[in-house]
Design a protein around this motif. Structure first.
Motif, short mmCIF file in Angstrom:
data_model
loop_
_atom_site.label_atom_id
_atom_site.label_comp_id
_atom_site.label_asym_id
_atom_site.label_seq_id
_atom_site.Cartn_x
_atom_site.Cartn_y
_atom_site.Cartn_z
N PHE A 229 0.87 -1.18 0.00
CA PHE A 229 0.00 0.00 0.00
C PHE A 229 0.90 1.22 0.00
CE2 PHE A 229 0.76 -1.20 4.39
CZ PHE A 229 1.04 0.00 5.04
N ASP A 230 0.32 2.38 -0.28
CA ASP A 230 1.12 3.60 -0.34
C ASP A 230 1.79 3.85 1.01
OD1 ASP A 230 0.45 4.06 -2.95
OD2 ASP A 230 -1.17 5.48 -2.50
N GLY A 231 3.13 3.80 1.01
CA GLY A 231 3.86 4.07 2.23
C GLY A 231 4.30 2.84 3.00
N GLY A 232 3.92 1.64 2.54
CA GLY A 232 4.34 0.47 3.30
C GLY A 232 3.80 -0.82 2.69
N GLU A 233 3.87 -1.88 3.49
CA GLU A 233 3.38 -3.18 3.04
C GLU A 233 2.94 -4.02 4.23
OE1 GLU A 233 6.66 -4.96 0.96
OE2 GLU A 233 7.46 -5.88 2.78
N LEU A 234 2.08 -4.98 3.93
CA LEU A 234 1.64 -5.97 4.92
C LEU A 234 2.36 -7.27 4.63
CD1 LEU A 234 -2.23 -5.50 4.54
CD2 LEU A 234 -0.70 -4.20 6.06
N ARG A 235 2.69 -7.99 5.69
CA ARG A 235 3.19 -9.36 5.56
C ARG A 235 2.23 -10.26 6.34
NH1 ARG A 235 8.13 -10.32 3.33
NH2 ARG A 235 9.30 -8.44 2.74
N ILE A 236 1.55 -11.14 5.60
CA ILE A 236 0.49 -11.97 6.17
C ILE A 236 1.01 -13.38 6.35
CG2 ILE A 236 -1.87 -12.78 5.87
CD1 ILE A 236 -2.33 -10.37 4.02
N SER A 237 0.87 -13.91 7.58
CA SER A 237 1.40 -15.23 7.90
C SER A 237 0.33 -16.05 8.61
CB SER A 237 2.64 -15.12 8.81
OG SER A 237 3.62 -14.29 8.23
#
Length: 314
Positions: free
Chosen positions: A141-149
């Protein structure tokens, strides 16, 4: 008109809700898996230590028991959670004894799309990007990211980026809520956000989640360490969980790509694990052959990653 679109493919049915040209919600339902809400006649095979019913060769746990029904008796059950990938017995499908006189819940109201279709509405809305998010667990996403586990206990979502803490926490909370819907994540969910001081600021982060996720769900407050936990109904495996079972997931994705490309005889080329699975599924190959109007052959290539399969004209 139904909000959802349905595409019935090989080995799976794909569902998507599209807004402004983007998939905002999606589901993948596997063929041969009893779907949540379905009712069927079963036989009670055990009452202790767990109540277990069996229907069509599949066992269902009955967490609420089967009061008044003896082992060996028939009963009507309603599936409440589909089978979840994994070997743990508690991840088997769940069901309850169906109440007489009550109607089964209606299926999802979706418009069935012709498949394969030259227009490919799901593809145009970013189906391939959705699959990549599921397999990698990374959502930007704008400005960062998600890491889904996914873990046995819950699905964890870590938020990271370069924005100031409060901005990143707000943007990450909104992105996490959207990803939960887009990747069909249910059950217990933990979101690890940047640490933000101030009760009002943390409440604004929680409100950002509430503004996107529809009810029903429950959540905790965002604590001083930036962690918030949600609990949503879990009727089936999320797309992220399905992607953990890599060979079947990638095989079905390859079959979809092959069906949406130019018709005619094709050779599917893929990682040995992928090809070995397809060799065990002749009915999938026959279905693809009918869809493309030509013969389908297979070739193994050990240099390809599991997700790197492709189709070539022959």
């Amino acid at each position: 008109m139904p909000e959802w679109l349905a595409e019935h493919g090989i080995g799976e049915s794909r569902y998507a809700r599209i807004l402004s040209g983007e998939i905002v919600e999606a589901r993948i339902l596997l063929d041969g898996v009893a779907r949540a809400g379905a009712r069927c006649t079963a036989r009670l095979v055990s009452v202790r230590p767990l109540a277990i019913a069996e229907a069509d060769g599949q066992q269902f746990l009955l967490p609420k028991g089967a009061k008044g029904i003896s082992e060996g008796q028939e009963l009507v059950i309603e599936v409440t959670r589909e089978a979840i990938p994994g070997a743990e017995p508690w991840k088997r499908p769940l069901a309850v004894v169906a109440n007489e006189g009550e109607e089964a819940p209606p299926p999802l109201d979706a418009e069935a799309l012709p498949f394969p279709s030259p227009s490919d509405p799901l593809g145009q809305a970013g189906w391939l990007d959705l699959l990549e998010e599921a397999r990698s667990g990374i959502v930007r996403f704008d400005g960062g990211e998600l890491r889904i586990s996914p873990t046995p206990a819950m699905t964890l979502i870590d938020v990271d980026g370069y924005l100031p803490p409060l901005e990143l926490a707000l943007a990450g909370a909104e992105a996490a809520a959207r990803a939960i819907l887009r990747l069909d994540i249910g059950g217990s969910i933990g979101i690890d956000l940047p640490t933000v001081a101030g009760k009002a600021e943390r409440q604004s982060i929680a409100s950002a989640i509430d503004s996107i996720l529809p009810q029903p769900f429950e959540r905790t407050a965002v604590n001083g360490f930036g962690f918030v936990q949600l609990v949503r109904p879990r009727a089936r495996a999320s797309l992220v969980e399905l992607a953990q079972d890599r060979p079947p997931f990638e095989a079905r994705a390859l079959l979809r790509r092959a069906a949406t490309e130019a018709p005619g005889a094709k050779r599917l080329i893929g990682n040995p694990m992928l090809i070995a699975l397809l060799e065990q599924k002749p009915e999938w190959i026959d279905s693809l052959s009918r869809q493309i109007g030509g013969a389908v052959t297979l070739r193994s290539d050990a240099s390809l990653p599991i997700h790197g399969g492709y189709a070539e004209k022959v």
